[in-house]
Design an enzyme around this catalytic site. Structure first.
Site, PDB file in Angstrom:
ATOM      1  CB  ILE B  98      25.956 -77.326  71.930  1.00 45.36           C
ATOM      2  CG1 ILE B  98      27.500 -78.855  70.993  1.00 45.36           C
ATOM      3  CG2 ILE B  98      25.867 -77.937  73.171  1.00 45.36           C
ATOM      4  CD1 ILE B  98      28.404 -78.638  71.660  1.00 45.36           C
ATOM      5  CB  CYS B  99      20.516 -76.761  72.757  1.00 46.84           C
ATOM      6  SG  CYS B  99      19.549 -75.434  73.953  1.00 46.84           S
ATOM      7  CG  LEU B 100      26.289 -75.097  77.274  1.00 47.82           C
ATOM      8  CD1 LEU B 100      25.282 -75.828  78.683  1.00 47.82           C
ATOM      9  CD2 LEU B 100      27.158 -76.874  77.518  1.00 47.82           C
TER      10      LEU B 100
END
Lengths: 375, 161
Positions: B98-100
């Site tokens: 997840i790109c967060l």
């Protein structure tokens, strides 16, 4: 037509009068909207005075005096309006009919004005809070919200109980019926609460420190950093609870095995904590001696504990309480300096000057500073 | 599958253990809406079911988040990935990474598992289209050896989704 209008005005004046009185009687202080009063004609004024509820027995003398003063003021206003010979009534129609207010006030009287804690919204009657005492002397606040089409629709209830009763409601039902059903509900919950009280008294409950009536979970210390996370069945409190084991594996394995093996030994006839000891085959430690100081301690914003663990690696800080507070008045979050230091060391934006670490509060981003070493 | 990769984990420190117990107790009392904790006695790994919010592209769909905690949580961020199958989202790779930013550089001990879950649900809810990130294939190929998303040098560029 004039007579009809006069009657409507009188009704509204009566409702307006009633708006002020319950707040006064319940809170013992002058209501904000007390001075915002309209007076009707001579006939209306007589009716207003007659319809005011009498002060209940037992009200403090100061409040009674205030109530008397309110009645006196009302009478004087009525007389003045009559003298002017020009009756005054509301220009805009209220959202609820006047009959609603008189009906609700009659129903509040049935419940008892002394039980009314507060009223708010829509002139002070949309959301009523009553104080209900249960068989064991516990105080409960029952919040009753009346919908716009009350009593065709049932009111909404809010209370600090693990679950709400299913309200038996019909168009002919009254507030008294709601209160009676809630009282019956409290009777059903007495067994559950006595069991929770027993757990809190006999076992070492570390969380929550101040449980509410609605909370059915307890984290119980078993010693050696092992804990039991307990969820009591609120509808069948004497049945086998749901448990989770937390902590180091070695010791827990035996407890988990015992729980699975002996859970059939759980008996509804025995005390809850006795059942726990039997099923776990383990002597549960009693609560530590009461430390009043702990109640005043604040949790650290990073590790969520009042005290650091007892650990040699922490040196003089072992078991210590929070010793740093964010200087932002809106934040004032407390930390262990050990936790704050570890956090500042973990991120790349921390700046160091001599033996002090400079960074930002994890919560509000205001500047924080903490020494590297203990000395 | 690479999505089930597990970093070499040391046992939780006492501070991490204590904080997670409190977070878990708080979760069970009032779990965030749309999330369900998969019951397990492993405090160091949480598996959480996510249900897409009503009125979004993912309404009614269920995914699984895996949250692994490092020894020194909350000084270090937890590792959060979607288990297979990962939702189709411009910032979620097919291997579940997840790109967060709050999972990496912007992590703070003020955050909790609960607040991270809400942020992820918000990210899902803001999605304009069900599609993979543009560099999905190359990234997944580079992570084939079970690399943790925390080892990636992320570039966070999207404030809307």
């Amino acid at each position: 037509a004039a007579l009809v209008e006069l009657r409507r005005a009188a009704g509204e004046v009566a409702a307006q009068e009633f708006l002020s009185t319950p707040l006064l009687l319940a809170n013992g202080e002058s209501p904000v909207n007390g001075s915002d009063r309209r007076s009707g004609g001579e006939g209306g004024s007589r009716r207003v005075v007659a319809l005011s509820p009498p002060p209940p027995v037992g009200i403090p003398w100061r409040s009674r005096a205030t109530a008397m003063a309110l009645h006196a003021t009302s009478s004087r206003d009525s007389v003045r309006a009559a003298a002017e010979g020009e009756p005054e009534w509301a220009g805009d129609a209220s959202r609820r009919p006047a009959a609603f207010y008189s009906a609700v006030f009659a129903q509040i009287e049935e419940v008892g004005w002394e039980r009314l804690v507060s009223g708010k919204g829509d002139g002070g009657v949309s959301c009523l809070v009553f104080r209900i005492l249960d068989d064991q002397g516990r105080n409960h606040l029952l919040e009753i919200t009346l919908p716009m089409n009350y009593p065709s629709s049932p009111p909404c209830l809010v209370a600090d109980v693990p679950y709400l009763p299913e309200l038996q409601w019909s168009k002919g039902s009254r507030l008294k019926d709601v209160v009676c059903q809630f009282q019956e509900h409290l009777k059903i919950l007495q067994d559950y609460w006595s069991i929770m009280d027993d757990i809190d008294k006999v076992l070492w409950v570390v969380d929550p420190t101040k449980p509410t009536f609605a909370m059915s979970h307890r984290r119980i210390a078993l010693g050696d950093d092992c804990y039991l996370l307990l969820h009591v069945n609120v509808r069948k409190p004497r049945s086998l609870p749901e448990v989770r084991f937390l902590g180091t594996d070695g010791k827990l394995d035996r407890l988990i095995t015992n729980w699975r093996k002996y859970c059939k030994k759980w008996s509804a006839d025995k005390k809850f904590h006795e059942n726990l000891s039997t099923v776990l085959d383990f002597a549960l430690p009693p609560p530590p001696s009461v430390n009043i100081e702990d109640d005043e301690q604040v949790d650290c914003g990073i590790c969520y504990a009042k005290h650091l663990p007892i650990d040699d690696e922490l040196g003089t800080h072992s078991g210590g309480t929070t010793d740093y507070t964010c200087e932002n008045p809106s934040c004032s979050r407390a930390f262990h300096s050990v936790c704050l230091r570890d956090w500042l060391r973990a991120i790349t934006t921390t700046r160091q000057s001599f033996d002090v670490l400079f960074g930002n509060c994890p919560y509000c981003s205001d500047p924080v500073a903490v020494k590297i070493t203990d000395r | 599958m690479t999505s089930s990769s597990s970093p070499s984990r040391k046992a939780l420190s006492k501070i991490a253990c204590n904080r997670l117990q409190k977070e878990l107790a708080e979760w069970q009392v009032s779990p965030p809406s749309g999330f369900k904790y998969r019951v397990s006695d492993n405090l160091q790994r949480w598996v959480i079911e996510v249900t897409g919010a009503a009125g979004t592209l993912y309404a009614g769909e269920t995914y699984q988040l895996q949250v692994d905690f490092p020894e020194h949580y909350p000084m270090e961020a937890p590792q959060v990935i979607f288990l297979n199958p990962a939702p189709m989202h411009p910032h979620i790779y097919s291997n579940g990474h997840i790109c967060l930013d709050i999972l990496y550089d912007s992590w703070s001990p003020a955050m909790t598992v609960s607040s991270v879950c809400i942020s992820i649900l918000s990210m899902l809810s803001s999605s304009p289209a069900k599609q993979r990130p543009q560099d999905n294939d190359r990234y997944v190929r580079n992570c084939r050896n079970g690399r943790s998303p925390k080892e990636t040098r992320w570039w966070f560029h999207d404030d809307k989704v």
